[in-house]
Scaffold this active site. Structure first.
Site, PDB file in Angstrom:
ATOM      1  N   HIS A  23      -4.263   6.208  -1.511  1.00  0.00           N
ATOM      2  CA  HIS A  23      -4.908   6.188  -0.191  1.00  0.00           C
ATOM      3  C   HIS A  23      -3.922   6.480   0.938  1.00  0.00           C
ATOM      4  O   HIS A  23      -4.335   6.691   2.077  1.00  0.00           O
ATOM      5  CB  HIS A  23      -5.546   4.818   0.029  1.00  0.00           C
ATOM      6  CG  HIS A  23      -6.877   4.854   0.720  1.00  0.00           C
ATOM      7  ND1 HIS A  23      -7.726   5.943   0.721  1.00  0.00           N
ATOM      8  CD2 HIS A  23      -7.537   3.892   1.440  1.00  0.00           C
ATOM      9  CE1 HIS A  23      -8.826   5.669   1.391  1.00  0.00           C
ATOM     10  NE2 HIS A  23      -8.734   4.434   1.850  1.00  0.00           N
ATOM     11  N   ASN A  45     -13.718   6.233   4.768  1.00  0.00           N
ATOM     12  CA  ASN A  45     -13.840   5.238   5.836  1.00  0.00           C
ATOM     13  C   ASN A  45     -12.921   5.517   7.022  1.00  0.00           C
ATOM     14  O   ASN A  45     -13.267   5.214   8.170  1.00  0.00           O
ATOM     15  CB  ASN A  45     -13.565   3.842   5.283  1.00  0.00           C
ATOM     16  CG  ASN A  45     -14.688   3.337   4.393  1.00  0.00           C
ATOM     17  OD1 ASN A  45     -15.826   3.776   4.529  1.00  0.00           O
ATOM     18  ND2 ASN A  45     -14.373   2.448   3.484  1.00  0.00           N
ATOM     19  N   ASN A  77      -9.652   1.514   7.616  1.00  0.00           N
ATOM     20  CA  ASN A  77     -11.037   1.452   8.088  1.00  0.00           C
ATOM     21  C   ASN A  77     -11.172   1.386   9.604  1.00  0.00           C
ATOM     22  O   ASN A  77     -12.262   1.574  10.146  1.00  0.00           O
ATOM     23  CB  ASN A  77     -11.754   0.244   7.467  1.00  0.00           C
ATOM     24  CG  ASN A  77     -11.943   0.410   5.972  1.00  0.00           C
ATOM     25  OD1 ASN A  77     -11.522   1.410   5.386  1.00  0.00           O
ATOM     26  ND2 ASN A  77     -12.571  -0.564   5.342  1.00  0.00           N
ATOM     27  N   TYR A 112      -4.914  -0.318   9.806  1.00  0.00           N
ATOM     28  CA  TYR A 112      -5.518  -0.212   8.486  1.00  0.00           C
ATOM     29  C   TYR A 112      -6.567   0.908   8.502  1.00  0.00           C
ATOM     30  O   TYR A 112      -7.123   1.258   9.545  1.00  0.00           O
ATOM     31  CB  TYR A 112      -6.100  -1.535   7.983  1.00  0.00           C
ATOM     32  CG  TYR A 112      -5.020  -2.544   7.657  1.00  0.00           C
ATOM     33  CD1 TYR A 112      -4.398  -2.541   6.414  1.00  0.00           C
ATOM     34  CD2 TYR A 112      -4.604  -3.465   8.623  1.00  0.00           C
ATOM     35  CE1 TYR A 112      -3.379  -3.442   6.128  1.00  0.00           C
ATOM     36  CE2 TYR A 112      -3.593  -4.369   8.342  1.00  0.00           C
ATOM     37  CZ  TYR A 112      -2.976  -4.346   7.089  1.00  0.00           C
ATOM     38  OH  TYR A 112      -1.958  -5.230   6.824  1.00  0.00           O
ATOM     39  N   TYR A 114       0.813  -1.222   0.000  1.00  0.00           N
ATOM     40  CA  TYR A 114       0.000   0.000   0.000  1.00  0.00           C
ATOM     41  C   TYR A 114       0.848   1.275   0.000  1.00  0.00           C
ATOM     42  O   TYR A 114       0.308   2.377  -0.116  1.00  0.00           O
ATOM     43  CB  TYR A 114      -0.902   0.031   1.235  1.00  0.00           C
ATOM     44  CG  TYR A 114      -1.888  -1.109   1.294  1.00  0.00           C
ATOM     45  CD1 TYR A 114      -2.943  -1.196   0.398  1.00  0.00           C
ATOM     46  CD2 TYR A 114      -1.757  -2.114   2.256  1.00  0.00           C
ATOM     47  CE1 TYR A 114      -3.853  -2.244   0.452  1.00  0.00           C
ATOM     48  CE2 TYR A 114      -2.654  -3.170   2.320  1.00  0.00           C
ATOM     49  CZ  TYR A 114      -3.702  -3.224   1.415  1.00  0.00           C
ATOM     50  OH  TYR A 114      -4.596  -4.263   1.468  1.00  0.00           O
ATOM     51  N   ASP A 142      -6.459  11.546   2.149  1.00  0.00           N
ATOM     52  CA  ASP A 142      -6.750  11.709   0.722  1.00  0.00           C
ATOM     53  C   ASP A 142      -8.209  12.103   0.508  1.00  0.00           C
ATOM     54  O   ASP A 142      -9.091  11.681   1.247  1.00  0.00           O
ATOM     55  CB  ASP A 142      -6.446  10.400  -0.013  1.00  0.00           C
ATOM     56  CG  ASP A 142      -7.225   9.222   0.563  1.00  0.00           C
ATOM     57  OD1 ASP A 142      -6.992   8.879   1.747  1.00  0.00           O
ATOM     58  OD2 ASP A 142      -8.082   8.655  -0.132  1.00  0.00           O
TER      59      ASP A 142
END
Length: 237
Positions: free
Chosen positions: A19, A111, A65, A63, A14, A90
């Protein structure tokens, strides 16, 4: 003391995605101010002083969320209020290269912000949004887009925006929220259009003043009595 929180996802897969711009911005800040990352709870933190303010940079490791779980723990640990945090993340609804500072608001469907609102029990916390734009290809879904890696041209624009966001943080710490919003929330294109509009209005006012002056001069000229050509002729007895 302020918590400056960059949102993103941990892990090499990632690291370079859209993101993760929140992570990128706080990494920039840590590099600029020579702050070292260390683990605390479910986050990586880097503590130090930026300007005259004690700051803790934060990258949640829960993470995206579940970002609120890590942030909530830190807010309670440091005994801070929601307005003592600044969240960087973002934003799909901002064009690439643009940044916006807000005092509060809804998640806008993000989220990570949803999770923060849920765990802090409020949406009254400042946030700095970094534009990633929306996909130009309508066949790309939003999840794949935000978890995708930008192309080379877009990457340059993203890095410029991340640098602008990193530069905005010391301004926020020094000048406060309202003053910094006034400084960084100006859209250059909108500013240029507003300036052009002001210039055109000024030109129209000058033209109208000139027209009125010419009209008054004509009226004054028309009001003068005309000389009778026989007035100066001698009369005979």
């Amino acid at each position: 003391m302020k918590l400056v929180i960059g949102l993103g996802n941990p892990g090499a897969q990632y690291e370079k995605t859209r993101h993760n711009v929140g992570f990128h911005v706080v990494d920039l800040l840590a590099n600029i101010h020579a702050l070292r990352w260390e683990r605390q709870g479910r986050a990586m933190i880097a503590s130090g002083v930026i300007g005259h303010e004690k700051v803790v940079l934060v990258k949640p490791t829960t993470y995206m969320n579940n970002s609120g779980e890590a942030v909530g723990e830190l807010v309670r640990w440091f005994k801070l209020e929601p307005d003592d945090i600044l969240v960087i993340y973002d934003e799909l609804d901002l064009p690439i290269g643009h940044i916006r500072l807000r005092a509060r608001g809804s998640s806008g469907g993000h989220n990570g912000i949803n999770s923060l609102i849920s765990h802090l029990h409020t949406n009254q916390f400042p946030r700095l949004r970094v534009g990633i734009g929306r996909p130009t290809n309508k066949h790309i879904d939003t999840v794949n887009y935000v978890l995708g890696v930008p192309g080379s041209t877009e990457q340059i624009e993203m890095e410029i925006a991340e640098r602008k966001a990193a530069d905005a943080v010391p301004l926020y710490l020094e000048k406060g929220l309202d003053a910094t919003m006034n400084l960084i929330n100006v859209d250059p294109e909108a500013q240029q259009k507003a300036e052009e509009k002001r210039r055109l209005k000024q030109e129209r006012r000058e033209q109208e003043k000139k027209r009125k002056a010419e009209e008054l001069a004509r009226q004054a000229s028309a009001a003068k009595p005309e000389n009778n050509p026989t007035d100066n002729l001698a009369t005979s007895d």
